[in-house]
Design a protein around this motif. Structure first.
Motif, PDB file in Angstrom:
ATOM      1  N   LYS A  11       8.008 -41.739  29.109  1.00 40.91           N
ATOM      2  CA  LYS A  11       7.746 -40.983  27.879  1.00 40.91           C
ATOM      3  C   LYS A  11       7.936 -39.485  28.113  1.00 40.91           C
ATOM      4  O   LYS A  11       8.490 -38.778  27.268  1.00 40.91           O
ATOM      5  CB  LYS A  11       6.316 -41.241  27.390  1.00 40.91           C
ATOM      6  CG  LYS A  11       6.162 -42.551  26.638  1.00 40.91           C
ATOM      7  CD  LYS A  11       4.729 -42.714  26.203  1.00 40.91           C
ATOM      8  CE  LYS A  11       4.504 -44.097  25.612  1.00 40.91           C
ATOM      9  NZ  LYS A  11       3.091 -44.399  25.441  1.00 40.91           N
ATOM     10  N   MET A  12       7.464 -39.027  29.249  1.00 40.16           N
ATOM     11  CA  MET A  12       7.576 -37.594  29.556  1.00 40.16           C
ATOM     12  C   MET A  12       9.033 -37.179  29.674  1.00 40.16           C
ATOM     13  O   MET A  12       9.430 -36.107  29.210  1.00 40.16           O
ATOM     14  CB  MET A  12       6.833 -37.257  30.857  1.00 40.16           C
ATOM     15  CG  MET A  12       5.330 -37.184  30.742  1.00 40.16           C
ATOM     16  SD  MET A  12       4.742 -36.223  29.339  1.00 40.16           S
ATOM     17  CE  MET A  12       5.414 -34.620  29.686  1.00 40.16           C
TER      18      MET A  12
ATOM     19  N   VAL B 192       3.005 -33.428  19.756  1.00 38.38           N
ATOM     20  CA  VAL B 192       2.889 -33.138  21.199  1.00 38.38           C
ATOM     21  C   VAL B 192       4.280 -32.927  21.790  1.00 38.38           C
ATOM     22  O   VAL B 192       4.499 -32.057  22.637  1.00 38.38           O
ATOM     23  CB  VAL B 192       2.144 -34.297  21.896  1.00 38.38           C
ATOM     24  CG1 VAL B 192       2.189 -34.158  23.400  1.00 38.38           C
ATOM     25  CG2 VAL B 192       0.694 -34.358  21.422  1.00 38.38           C
ATOM     26  N   LYS B 193       5.216 -33.742  21.309  1.00 37.96           N
ATOM     27  CA  LYS B 193       6.585 -33.621  21.803  1.00 37.96           C
ATOM     28  C   LYS B 193       7.145 -32.229  21.495  1.00 37.96           C
ATOM     29  O   LYS B 193       7.722 -31.563  22.381  1.00 37.96           O
ATOM     30  CB  LYS B 193       7.460 -34.699  21.152  1.00 37.96           C
ATOM     31  CG  LYS B 193       8.867 -34.711  21.686  1.00 37.96           C
ATOM     32  CD  LYS B 193       9.732 -35.697  20.955  1.00 37.96           C
ATOM     33  CE  LYS B 193      11.173 -35.568  21.452  1.00 37.96           C
ATOM     34  NZ  LYS B 193      12.087 -36.409  20.725  1.00 37.96           N
TER      35      LYS B 193
ATOM     36  N   PRO C 174       3.225 -39.030  22.150  1.00 38.30           N
ATOM     37  CA  PRO C 174       4.193 -37.951  21.867  1.00 38.30           C
ATOM     38  C   PRO C 174       4.222 -37.565  20.393  1.00 38.30           C
ATOM     39  O   PRO C 174       4.580 -36.435  20.051  1.00 38.30           O
ATOM     40  CB  PRO C 174       5.526 -38.561  22.304  1.00 38.30           C
ATOM     41  CG  PRO C 174       5.158 -39.555  23.343  1.00 38.30           C
ATOM     42  CD  PRO C 174       3.843 -40.108  22.945  1.00 38.30           C
ATOM     43  N   GLY C 175       3.787 -38.486  19.514  1.00 35.15           N
ATOM     44  CA  GLY C 175       3.842 -38.190  18.081  1.00 35.15           C
ATOM     45  C   GLY C 175       2.544 -37.622  17.521  1.00 35.15           C
ATOM     46  O   GLY C 175       2.479 -37.281  16.323  1.00 35.15           O
ATOM     47  N   THR C 176       1.514 -37.503  18.321  1.00 35.92           N
ATOM     48  CA  THR C 176       0.225 -36.978  17.834  1.00 35.92           C
ATOM     49  C   THR C 176       0.391 -35.539  17.347  1.00 35.92           C
ATOM     50  O   THR C 176       1.031 -34.727  18.011  1.00 35.92           O
ATOM     51  CB  THR C 176      -0.833 -37.009  18.966  1.00 35.92           C
ATOM     52  OG1 THR C 176      -0.872 -38.316  19.493  1.00 35.92           O
ATOM     53  CG2 THR C 176      -2.203 -36.602  18.469  1.00 35.92           C
ATOM     54  N   ARG C 177      -0.174 -35.284  16.171  1.00 43.66           N
ATOM     55  CA  ARG C 177      -0.007 -33.946  15.589  1.00 43.66           C
ATOM     56  C   ARG C 177      -1.233 -33.080  15.872  1.00 43.66           C
ATOM     57  O   ARG C 177      -2.374 -33.556  15.843  1.00 43.66           O
ATOM     58  CB  ARG C 177       0.222 -34.038  14.076  1.00 43.66           C
ATOM     59  CG  ARG C 177       1.596 -34.545  13.751  1.00 43.66           C
ATOM     60  CD  ARG C 177       2.020 -34.233  12.327  1.00 43.66           C
ATOM     61  NE  ARG C 177       3.473 -34.370  12.216  1.00 43.66           N
ATOM     62  CZ  ARG C 177       4.329 -33.378  12.357  1.00 43.66           C
ATOM     63  NH1 ARG C 177       3.881 -32.167  12.612  1.00 43.66           N
ATOM     64  NH2 ARG C 177       5.613 -33.562  12.232  1.00 43.66           N
TER      65      ARG C 177
END
Lengths: 604, 225
Positions: free
Chosen positions: A472-473, A347-348, A317-320
Motif C-alpha cells: 500500500k505504501m 492520507v494518500k 490510504p483513502g481516510t480523509r
C-alpha cells in the motif's frame, strides 16, 4: 742476581706466555663486561613486510579498488657520493655532476635540486623520490653509474579510482596501518603477518646465505570483497557531483542499495578527499555523511509515520483528514507554508502533496508510544550494522520524554536525527515487502591462499510492517513522482518510481532557518518489482532557488536511477510509456551533455 | 700345530708404518677434497636458488606493478576519457535496440524492451513462453500430466473419482500420454483439461488456505503496542 742459562731458557717463554695470557684475559673481560668497547656486529637482520591485502568490488578480482604496489624509495648519501669512485673499465672516473645528472634524469628530478642535496654533506639520508619505474631502478642500482643512492623496498597503497569511494575505502597512514573506512575496519585482516630473516653478514654488509639462522616468510593479508559496483559508483558520484554544482549545494551524499538484500551498490559523499594525500584533506571532507552524520530528515519521515498508521489499522490510504491547522483536537500543529488545500485530504494525498498538517494529525492520533515503536522497528535511533567505522546512532528520544509538540513534529521528521543509511534501510523495508534487511558493504573475506573465511549472508533484521502495508505504501508513494506530486522531476518514463521528498530546515543557532535546507529524495525503482533504493541528499549552505527535495535531489535521483537501471538491465515495468521513444532521447541528451562536460574538463 | 704356526706367520704380514700414515693422509686428503667439492657445489646451488628466488620476487613485483597500471587505466573515468579522446560517446544500450538474448539454458536476459512490450500485449503468445522460461512441454500434455492436488476433502474426492481415475494413468505413464496426445485431435486436450478442472469447482466450496505472506507474530505485536 744472575740466573743460570737453563733457568733463563725456561722462564722467559713462560713469562712471555703469562704476559700474553694476562693481556688476552684483560681484553676478554673488557670485551664482555665493558659496554663502551665497540665490537663489530656481524648479525644480519631484515624484516619482511607482509603484503597488505587487496580490496575488490562486486565485479571480481579483475578490478581492484585498492592494492599495495611494490615501489622503491630512493635516498641520497652525499658523503658516499663524493668518496666512492665510480668508473667503468677503460674509462675515467665519473665526476660528481655526472652522477648527479644520472640520478636526476632517472628519477625525473631537477638537476639543480639534486646537486644542492649532493653538496649538503651534513645530512646523509636525504629523500629523493619514490618510484615504481624499473628502468630507473636498474640505473640507480648500477655501481658503475652512480654512487651514494640508498634504495629501500617499500609497498605503497594505490587507490585506482582516486577520490571516488574515498569515504568507503578510507586510507592507510605512513606506517601502513588503516586509518579510515574499510582500511581501518578490516586492518587486522588486511595487513597480514610480517616475516623476518636473521643470520650473519660479511664486512660489506651483505648477507652470508649459508649462515642464515632464521627465515620466516611473511603472510600476505586477506582480500576484502565489497558489494560496491565501481561502474554504478562512478555513475552515482558523477551525477551527484554535477547536481551539487548545478544546484549550488555545499555538500551532498547518495546511496544506491539493492532492494532485496540491502547490499550497498554505491555510496558517495561530497566533499571527498584524495586518499593518497589524506594529510591535506580537511576534516569536513573526511566525514562520510552517509553513515557518520546525523540530521533531521524532514518529510521523508512522513512515509514511516503513515506506514505505522496504516499498519496499525488506524487509517487507510483513502481516510480523509481535515486540513484545518487550528483544529481544537490537536496541539500546535505544524503549518504547510503558503499551500492552500481543500478542506479535507486523503492520507494518500497527504504523502503526495507532503502535507505537514495531515501527517501531524496522523502522528498525534497514533500516539507517541506507537509511533516511537514503529520508528525504532524501522531502525531509527540505532546503528544499522554496516561494516564501516564510526557509524552514528541517530537521535530518537524515548517516547516518554516527548512533549505534545513533538507528537506532531516527529511524524514530519523534526525533532529526530537520522543518518542517510537509516533512511535508506527503512525504505528498503518498504521495498522488500516489509522485511528490513541488514545493510552491508562487505561481501566476503578471502585469505591469501584463496580460502574464503567470511561470507556475508543477507540477514533480516525484522518486519516493521506487514507485506500488505508495504504494498500500500509503495502505491501511495507512486503519486509523489507523478505530475501531481512533489517530485515530478524524479519520474522516469518506462519505470514506476515510488519515493518521497524531504526539505528539512537546517538548525542555525538553535532555530530553524528559513533559507538553509537539506533536500532529500529517497526512491524505490521499479516500484512494481523493486530492485533499487536510491537516496540523494543535498545540503545547502547558502540560499538557493531550487532547494526543495523534488526540485534538486529529485532530478539527481532520476539521473542516477536511469543510468543504474540501464546498467543493471532492469526491464521497464511500464513499457507502454516507451512507445514513442522520447525517454531514450532524454537519456541520450543527458549522456551527450555529460560527454561535453568531460571534453571541457579534459581541455582545461 | 706346526701347520697353524706357518699359517699364522704367513698371515701376519707387517705393513710399513709409512704406508699406513700415507694411506690415512690420502684418505683424509680425499675426504677434504670431496668435502670441498661438495661444499662448493652446495654454495653454488644455494647462490643459484637465491638468484632464482630474487628473480621470482622481482617478476612478481613487476606483475603487481603492471596489473596496477592496468587497473588504473581501466577505471570508468579513464575509459570515458579515452573514448572521448577518440571522439566517441558511448553508454549503455537503449532498451528498444537491445538484441533479444538468451543464455545457454534458454532463459531470457532481462531489460529487453521488445520482450517487455510483448509481455504486456500478448501473454499467451509464443513470446510469452520465452519471457517466463518453463520446461518445454506441450501445453496440452502438461494439462493431461498435471499431478493431482494432494489434499482434497473426502466428498470432493469421491465426486471427482472418475475424472481422477482418467487422469491417473496419464500421470503414471507420461510417455503414453505424450503419444496419445500427439495422436489426438486438437480439440481433445481442451476437453480433458475441462474434465480435470471439474474437481477444482467442487473444491472451491472448501475454505481457502491463508495467505502465503508471513504474518507478524501476535506476541511481538502485543508487546510492541
Amino acid at each position: 742476581m744472575l740466573m743460570r742459562g737453563e733457568n733463563l731458557r725456561f722462564w722467559l717463554p713462560v713469562g712471555l706466555l703469562a704476559v700474553f695470557a694476562v693481556y688476552t684475559s684483560q681484553k676478554l673481560v673488557r670485551a664482555h663486561v665493558d659496554p663502551s668497547v665497540d665490537a663489530p656486529d656481524y648479525t644480519f637482520k631484515k624484516e619482511l613486510p607482509g603484503c597488505r591485502g587487496k580490496i575488490f568490488g562486486a565485479l571480481g578480482t579483475e578490478y581492484p579498488l585498492a592494492k599495495s604496489i611494490p615501489v622503491w624509495e630512493y635516498r641520497l648519501d652525499p658523503v658516499a657520493l663524493t668518496n666512492i669512485v665510480v668508473k667503468k673499465r677503460g674509462e675515467p672516473p665519473r665526476t660528481r655532476d655526472e652522477i648527479v645528472h644520472t640520478i636526476a634524469y632517472a628519477l625525473g628530478l631537477d638537476f639543480e635540486k639534486v646537486r644542492k642535496m649532493a653538496l649538503n654533506t651534513k645530512n646523509r639520508y636525504q629523500y629523493l623520490s619514490t618510484s615504481s619505474d624499473s628502468v630507473a631502478h636498474e640505473t640507480l642500482r648500477d655501481s658503475k653509474l652512480v654512487a651514494g643512492v640508498i634504495i629501500i623496498d617499500k609497498q605503497v597503497r594505490q587507490y585506482f579510482h582516486g577520490r571516488q569511494l574515498s569515504h568507503v575505502l578510507g586510507y592507510v597512514n605512513a606506517e601502513n596501518q588503516g586509518s579510515a573506512g574499510i582500511e581501518l575496519r578490516y586492518n587486522r585482516d588486511l595487513q597480514g603477518v610480517p616475516g623476518k630473516i636473521r643470520g650473519m653478514k660479511d664486512a660489506h654488509g651483505h648477507e652470508i646465505y649459508d649462515r642464515r639462522i632464521e627465515d620466516i616468510s611473511p603472510i600476505p593479508g586477506a582480500d576484502v570483497h565489497l558489494t560496491i559496483d565501481h561502474n554504478l559508483q562512478y555513475e552515482a558520484e558523477f551525477w551527484l557531483k554535477q547536481g551539487v554544482e548545478e544546484y549550488g549545494a555545499g555538500s551532498g551524499w547518495c546511496v544506491v542499495m539493492d532492494a532485496r538484500t540491502a547490499a550497498v551498490l554505491a555510496m558517495a559523499s561530497l566533499p571527498d578527499f584524495d586518499p593518497i594525500a589524506y594529510g591535506k584533506a580537511s576534516d569536513e571532507s573526511r566525514i562520510n555523511r552517509v553513515t557518520n552524520f546525523t540530521y533531521e530528515p524532514g518529510s521523508v519521515m512522513k512515509v514511516i509515520s503513515v506506514a505505522a498508521a496504516i499498519d496499525s489499522k488506524m487509517v487507510t490510504p483513502g481516510t480523509r483528514y481535515s486540513t484545518n491547522r487550528y483544529d481544537e483536537r490537536y496541539y500546535k500543529l505544524p503549518g504547510d507554508g503558503s499551500h492552500v488545500w481543500e478542506p479535507t485530504m486523503t492520507v494518500k494525498d497527504a504523502i503526495v502533496h507532503s502535507s505537514n498538517i495531515v501527517v501531524g494529525k496522523i502522528g498525534s492520533d497514533l500516539g507517541p508510544k506507537r509511533l516511537w515503536t514503529y520508528m525504532s522497528d524501522f531502525g531509527f535511533g540505532k546503528k544499522t550494522g554496516i561494516e564501516l567505522p564510526g557509524e552514528e546512532y541517530g537521535i530518537l528520544p524515548d517516547w516518554r520524554k516527548w512533549d505534545k509538540v513533538k507528537w506532531s513534529r516527529a511524524p514530519i521528521g523534526q525533532g529526530v536525527a537520522v543518518t542517510a543509511m537509516q533512511i535508506c534501510s527503512a525504505y528498503q523495508a518498504i521495498a522488500n515487502d516489509g522485511v528490513r534487511m541488514q545493510p552491508y558493504i562487505v561481501n566476503k573475506l578471502v585469505s591469501h591462499d584463496g580460502r574464503e573465511f567470511y561470507h556475508h549472508v543477507p540477514k533480516p533484521l525484522g518486519r516493521p510492517i506487514s507485506a500488505e502495508t508495504a504494498r500500500k505504501m509503495r502505491e501511495i508513494m507512486l503519486g509523489v513522482a507523478s505530475p501531481a506530486g512533489t517530485a515530478r522531476r524524479a519520474a522516469i518514463r518506462g519505470y514506476s518510481v515510488a519515493g518521497k521528498t524531504g526539505t528539512a530546515q537546517k538548525v542555525i543557532d538553535r532555530h530553524y532557518s528559513d533559507s538553509l535546507f537539506r533536500a532529500t529524495f529517497c526512491g524505490i525503482v521499479p516500484a512494481s518489482e523493486p530492485r533499487l533504493v536510491i537516496l540523494v541528499t543535498l545540503d545547502f549552505d547558502t540560499k538557493q532557488k531550487f532547494h526543495q527535495g523534488g526540485n534538486s535531489s529529485g532530478p539527481i535521483f532520476k539521473r542516477i536511477a536511469m543510468s543504474s537501471l540501464r546498467y543493471l538491465m532492469v526491464p521497464p515495468d511500464r513499457p507502454e510509456e516507451l512507445e514513442d521513444g522520447d525517454e531514450e532521447d532524454e537519456f541520450d541528451r543527458m549522456m551527450e551533455e555529460r560527454a561535453k562536460k568531460h571534453a571541457e574538463t579534459a581541455e582545461n | 700345530m706346526r701347520k697353524n704356526r706357518k699359517m699364522s706367520k704367513k698371515m701376519s704380514v707387517t705393513v710399513g708404518r709409512t704406508v699406513q700414515i700415507g694411506a690415512v693422509m690420502v684418505m683424509a686428503f680425499a675426504m677434504v677434497i670431496v668435502y670441498m667439492l661438495a661444499n662448493s657445489s652446495c654454495k653454488h646451488l644455494e647462490n643459484r636458488i637465491e638468484e632464482k628466488k630474487n628473480l621470482i620476487k622481482a617478476l612478481e613485483d613487476e606483475k603487481e606493478r603492471e596489473s596496477g597500471y592496468l587497473a588504473a587505466m581501466t577505471t570508468p573515468s579513464k575509459l570515458d576519457e579515452a573514448l572521448l579522446k577518440h571522439g566517441l560517446s558511448m553508454h549503455s544500450p537503449k532498451p528498444s535496440i537491445q538484441v533479444v538474448r538468451l543464455n545457454s539454458k534458454g532463459q531470457l536476459y532481462p531489460a529487453q524492451l521488445s520482450v517487455a512490450k510483448a509481455k504486456e500485449r500478448n501473454r499467451t503468445s509464443d513470446v510469452a513462453q520465452y519471457i517466463a522460461p518453463r520446461p518445454r512441454v506441450d501445453p496440452a500434455l502438461s494439462a493431461v500430466a498435471k499431478p493431482r492436488p494432494a489434499a482434497q476433502p473426502r466428498q470432493a474426492a469421491s465426486q471427482s473419482r472418475p475424472a481422477a481415475a482418467s487422469a491417473r494413468p496419464a500421470a503414471a505413464k507420461p510417455r503414453q500420454a505424450v503419444a496419445q496426445a500427439r495422436q489426438a485431435k486438437p480439440a481433445a486436450p481442451a476437453k480433458r483439461t475441462a474434465a480435470v478442472s471439474r474437481p477444482a469447482v467442487t473444491r472451491s466450496s472448501t475454505p481457502r488456505p491463508a495467505s502465503r505472506a508471513p504474518a507478524r507474530s501476535t506476541a511481538s505485536k502485543s508487546a510492541r503496542r
